[in-house]
Design a protein around this motif. Structure first.
Motif, mmCIF file in Angstrom:
data_model
loop_
_atom_site.group_PDB
_atom_site.id
_atom_site.type_symbol
_atom_site.label_atom_id
_atom_site.label_comp_id
_atom_site.label_asym_id
_atom_site.label_seq_id
_atom_site.Cartn_x
_atom_site.Cartn_y
_atom_site.Cartn_z
ATOM 1 N N ALA A 83 -1.810 3.994 14.266
ATOM 2 C CA ALA A 83 -1.621 5.320 14.644
ATOM 3 C C ALA A 83 -1.162 6.256 13.590
ATOM 4 O O ALA A 83 0.155 6.173 13.639
ATOM 5 N N GLY A 103 7.390 -5.106 2.131
ATOM 6 C CA GLY A 103 7.276 -5.443 3.750
ATOM 7 C C GLY A 103 8.457 -6.268 4.460
ATOM 8 O O GLY A 103 9.507 -6.243 3.549
ATOM 9 N N ALA A 136 2.893 -9.319 20.256
ATOM 10 C CA ALA A 136 2.091 -8.547 20.462
ATOM 11 C C ALA A 136 0.614 -8.981 20.203
ATOM 12 O O ALA A 136 0.436 -9.609 19.122
ATOM 13 N N GLN A 150 5.127 4.119 15.161
ATOM 14 C CA GLN A 150 5.811 4.734 14.343
ATOM 15 C C GLN A 150 6.055 4.173 13.062
ATOM 16 O O GLN A 150 6.654 4.677 12.034
ATOM 17 N N ILE A 154 7.326 -3.044 -5.962
ATOM 18 C CA ILE A 154 6.976 -4.386 -5.903
ATOM 19 C C ILE A 154 6.270 -4.178 -4.506
ATOM 20 O O ILE A 154 7.034 -3.737 -3.381
ATOM 21 N N GLY A 155 5.077 -4.364 -4.274
ATOM 22 C CA GLY A 155 4.198 -4.320 -3.127
ATOM 23 C C GLY A 155 3.505 -2.948 -3.116
ATOM 24 O O GLY A 155 4.070 -1.890 -3.148
ATOM 25 N N HIS A 165 -1.720 -9.461 -4.273
ATOM 26 C CA HIS A 165 -3.224 -9.331 -3.937
ATOM 27 C C HIS A 165 -3.497 -8.026 -4.414
ATOM 28 O O HIS A 165 -2.721 -6.846 -4.205
ATOM 29 N N LEU A 210 -3.270 -8.022 19.239
ATOM 30 C CA LEU A 210 -4.159 -6.991 18.948
ATOM 31 C C LEU A 210 -5.496 -7.439 19.423
ATOM 32 O O LEU A 210 -6.005 -8.659 18.832
ATOM 33 N N VAL A 216 -4.971 -1.909 12.657
ATOM 34 C CA VAL A 216 -5.029 -0.401 12.874
ATOM 35 C C VAL A 216 -3.776 0.051 13.081
ATOM 36 O O VAL A 216 -2.669 -0.299 13.730
ATOM 37 N N GLY A 257 9.771 1.698 3.632
ATOM 38 C CA GLY A 257 8.815 0.925 4.426
ATOM 39 C C GLY A 257 9.480 0.010 5.068
ATOM 40 O O GLY A 257 10.800 -0.261 5.431
ATOM 41 N N PHE A 284 0.848 -11.193 16.704
ATOM 42 C CA PHE A 284 2.058 -10.972 16.012
ATOM 43 C C PHE A 284 3.236 -10.790 16.498
ATOM 44 O O PHE A 284 3.541 -10.372 17.818
ATOM 45 N N MET A 304 0.493 -0.056 2.220
ATOM 46 C CA MET A 304 0.079 1.332 2.447
ATOM 47 C C MET A 304 1.327 2.312 1.831
ATOM 48 O O MET A 304 1.230 3.347 1.191
HETATM 49 C C1 LIG Z 1 1.174 -5.275 16.124
HETATM 50 C C2 LIG Z 1 1.517 -3.997 15.077
HETATM 51 C C3 LIG Z 1 0.987 -2.995 15.264
HETATM 52 C C4 LIG Z 1 1.320 -1.692 14.754
HETATM 53 N N1 LIG Z 1 0.705 -0.603 14.825
HETATM 54 C C5 LIG Z 1 1.268 0.515 14.291
HETATM 55 C C6 LIG Z 1 0.865 1.954 14.422
HETATM 56 O O1 LIG Z 1 0.080 2.307 15.431
HETATM 57 N N2 LIG Z 1 1.460 2.999 13.822
HETATM 58 C C7 LIG Z 1 2.451 2.639 12.643
HETATM 59 O O2 LIG Z 1 2.729 3.791 12.162
HETATM 60 N N3 LIG Z 1 2.685 1.391 12.365
HETATM 61 C C8 LIG Z 1 2.301 0.401 13.173
HETATM 62 N N4 LIG Z 1 2.749 -0.951 12.746
HETATM 63 C C9 LIG Z 1 3.577 -1.063 11.665
HETATM 64 C C10 LIG Z 1 3.072 -0.702 10.400
HETATM 65 O O3 LIG Z 1 1.640 -2.032 10.295
HETATM 66 C C11 LIG Z 1 3.898 -1.374 9.241
HETATM 67 O O4 LIG Z 1 4.953 -0.475 9.370
HETATM 68 C C12 LIG Z 1 3.266 -1.247 7.933
HETATM 69 O O5 LIG Z 1 2.226 -2.172 7.538
HETATM 70 C C13 LIG Z 1 4.239 -1.367 6.860
HETATM 71 O O6 LIG Z 1 3.538 -1.100 5.625
HETATM 72 P P1 LIG Z 1 4.370 -1.535 4.121
HETATM 73 O O7 LIG Z 1 3.589 -0.984 2.825
HETATM 74 O O8 LIG Z 1 5.896 -1.144 4.386
HETATM 75 O O9 LIG Z 1 4.434 -2.942 4.272
HETATM 76 P P2 LIG Z 1 3.208 -4.257 4.293
HETATM 77 O O10 LIG Z 1 2.117 -3.609 4.947
HETATM 78 O O11 LIG Z 1 3.693 -5.508 4.714
HETATM 79 O O12 LIG Z 1 3.066 -4.407 2.725
HETATM 80 C C14 LIG Z 1 3.604 -5.093 1.765
HETATM 81 C C15 LIG Z 1 2.938 -5.131 0.680
HETATM 82 O O13 LIG Z 1 3.683 -6.037 -0.442
HETATM 83 C C16 LIG Z 1 3.169 -7.319 -0.948
HETATM 84 N N5 LIG Z 1 4.126 -8.174 -1.442
HETATM 85 C C17 LIG Z 1 4.733 -8.851 -0.454
HETATM 86 N N6 LIG Z 1 5.757 -9.716 -1.118
HETATM 87 C C18 LIG Z 1 5.487 -9.505 -2.538
HETATM 88 C C19 LIG Z 1 5.903 -9.935 -3.566
HETATM 89 N N7 LIG Z 1 6.827 -11.049 -3.547
HETATM 90 N N8 LIG Z 1 5.423 -9.587 -4.761
HETATM 91 C C20 LIG Z 1 4.588 -8.681 -4.833
HETATM 92 N N9 LIG Z 1 3.975 -8.052 -3.701
HETATM 93 C C21 LIG Z 1 4.534 -8.471 -2.652
HETATM 94 C C22 LIG Z 1 2.132 -7.522 0.176
HETATM 95 O O14 LIG Z 1 0.952 -8.299 -0.457
HETATM 96 C C23 LIG Z 1 1.738 -6.241 0.747
HETATM 97 O O15 LIG Z 1 0.713 -5.590 0.169
HETATM 98 C C24 LIG Z 1 2.389 -1.833 13.490
HETATM 99 C C25 LIG Z 1 2.746 -3.231 13.224
HETATM 100 C C26 LIG Z 1 2.252 -4.314 14.149
HETATM 101 C C27 LIG Z 1 3.166 -5.683 13.782
#
Ligand SMILES: Cc1cc2nc3c(=O)[nH]c(=O)nc-3n(C[C@H](O)[C@H](O)[C@H](O)COP(=O)(O)OP(=O)(O)OC[C@H]3O[C@@H](n4cnc5c(N)ncnc54)[C@H](O)[C@@H]3O)c2cc1C
Length: 396
Positions: free
Chosen positions: A60, A171, A193, A304, A9-10, A35, A195, A58, A292, A273, A13
């Protein structure tokens, strides 16, 4: 009822990368997301124009993550689209306490790349589309889960699906975590924060830096050509007020607040954010596994978050591969617990380190300010220890 080995689910990235990594083990995978990202890129990857506007989100991405994404054939497409390498990392509060980390210290050509999240996600989705053992269900929504000792049944929209393992990669607000009744510990940092995407007077740079000003850091992340992403951390009210300013006024505020080395900038886009720390009390409960941000949301200070997510994926892939190779049932609780054992303490260590740094720099008192500047001054001169810290931060 359709049956899968893993239902993810999700498809962010982390989730999309998990699907590719586990499909490579020969498992039958379904991935659900509310989505479908960037349809244009998925339908026609060549439609990307390198001079198109930068997305605000974005990350790193560390060298360690890149190596893993390369093995999964996700990384090259990201490079083909757009990514900016950084070779140096600078941190300081007072100019005398400047500490710099350089890729030469760990004998690497760079420390990582700054990439747009949507491009990394789209590249993972392209790979998913090439794998016959992955079914993509999107847009679709998880409605409920029922856990049994030997399977999980999930309702996706109005269809029931049975799986051996249910993976929550949905997420920070993870529904899987809530439905599996897995608690969290954490807090709100009382900081937000912002951006800010800018165009820069200076040409493309190979450094990402952070400057601590009165306990609230500002950061610079280089993008290609005359572009960059800035991060401004401060109290939520202050960030809200800044985020509501027209771009020309925000530009003046940035020029007044950021260090002079930024040079002249023009603001292109911005968004705020909230900063929260959240850690799931369990990563594995029966046949439910979290990865994640569903398992851990960390202060983005050291970039990180998603890198820890990729380490989760790698660990899960290795644990399952080993179990399959040795004839164990890959979905048994003994096997899944090995993933939690590998990852929970590592993530906790990184989260705690980030908090110590963040809180340490928030203290306005004179002696603590002196101590932390001495700390940075000392860090610059740590020799082999400094190299080890850098290698760890790069996920190597
Ligand atoms: C300001 C900011 C700056 C950041 N900068 C960095 C950085 O420089 N380097 C770094 O490593 N990390 C950074 N991060 C952290 C990074 O953005 C997150 O760790 C990362 O996006 C997490 O990815 P994820 O796939 O676990 O979750 P998400 O990106 O939240 O993806 C979750 C997915 O699940 C889907 N979803 C949610 N609920 C449901 C549901 N009920 N049913 C089906 N699908 C669902 C969503 O549509 C989404 O596609 C930053 C975060 C922030 C807030």
């Amino acid at each position: 009822m359709e049956k899968f080995d893993c239902l993810i689910i999700g498809g962010g990235m982390v989730g999309a990368t998990t699907a590719v990594a586990l499909a490579d083990l020969g498992l039958k995978i379904a991935l659900v997301d509310t989505h479908r990202p960037d349809s244009d890129l998925l339908d026609n990857p060549d439609s990307f124009a390198k001079d198109q506007a930068y997305n605000l989100r974005v990350s790193a991405v560390s060298l360690g993550s890149e190596q893993f994404l390369q093995q999964l054939h996700i990384w090259q497409q990201v490079l083909d689209w757009r990514a900016c390498p950084y070779r140096r990392l600078g941190v300081w509060e007072q100019s005398l306490s400047y500490a710099q980390f350089h890729c030469d210290q760990i004998k690497q050509p760079y420390l990582g790349h700054i990439v747009e999240n949507h491009l990394l996600q789209a590249s993972a989705w392209l790979q998913m589309q090439h794998k016959p053992n992955i079914s993509i269900l999107a847009p679709a929504t998880l409605q409920s889960i029922t856990c049994y000792s030997d399977k999980v049944i999930a309702t996706i929209d109005d269809t029931e699906i049975q799986c051996e393992i249910l993976i929550g990669a949905d997420g920070g607000q993870s529904k899987v975590r809530q439905m599996a009744d897995i608690g969290t510990t954490g807090w709100d940092y009382q900081h937000s924060a912002m951006l800010i995407n800018v165009t820069t007077e200076h040409p493309q740079q190979d450094i990402t830096w952070q400057h601590f000003i009165d306990g609230a850091p500002v950061a610079f992340l280089p993008l290609t050509s005359h572009h960059a992403s800035l991060v401004w951390y401060d109290k939520p009210d202050k960030i809200k007020a800044l985020a509501s300013l027209p771009n020309t006024q925000l530009q003046q505020q940035v020029l007044n607040h950021f260090p002079k080395r930024l040079g002249h900038i023009d603001v292109v886009d911005k968004a705020a954010f909230p900063l929260v720390r959240r850690h799931a009390n369990q990563y594995v409960k029966g046949r439910v596994v979290l990865l994640g941000d569903a398992a851990h949301s960390i202060n983005p200070l050291a970039g990180q978050g998603v890198n820890l997510g990729f380490k989760d994926v790698k660990a899960l892939q290795e644990v399952l591969a080993k179990a399959i190779g040795s004839g164990e049932h890959y979905a048994s609780s003994e096997v899944l617990q090995r993933y939690e054992k590998q990852r929970r303490n590592d993530n906790l260590l990184m989260m705690t380190t980030m908090d110590l740094i963040y809180r340490g720099f928030k203290q306005p008192s004179g002696p603590i300010k002196l101590l932390r500047n001495l700390g940075l001054f000392g860090a610059q001169r740590l020799g082999p220890v400094k190299d080890k810290v850098l290698a760890y931060a790069c996920g190597l």
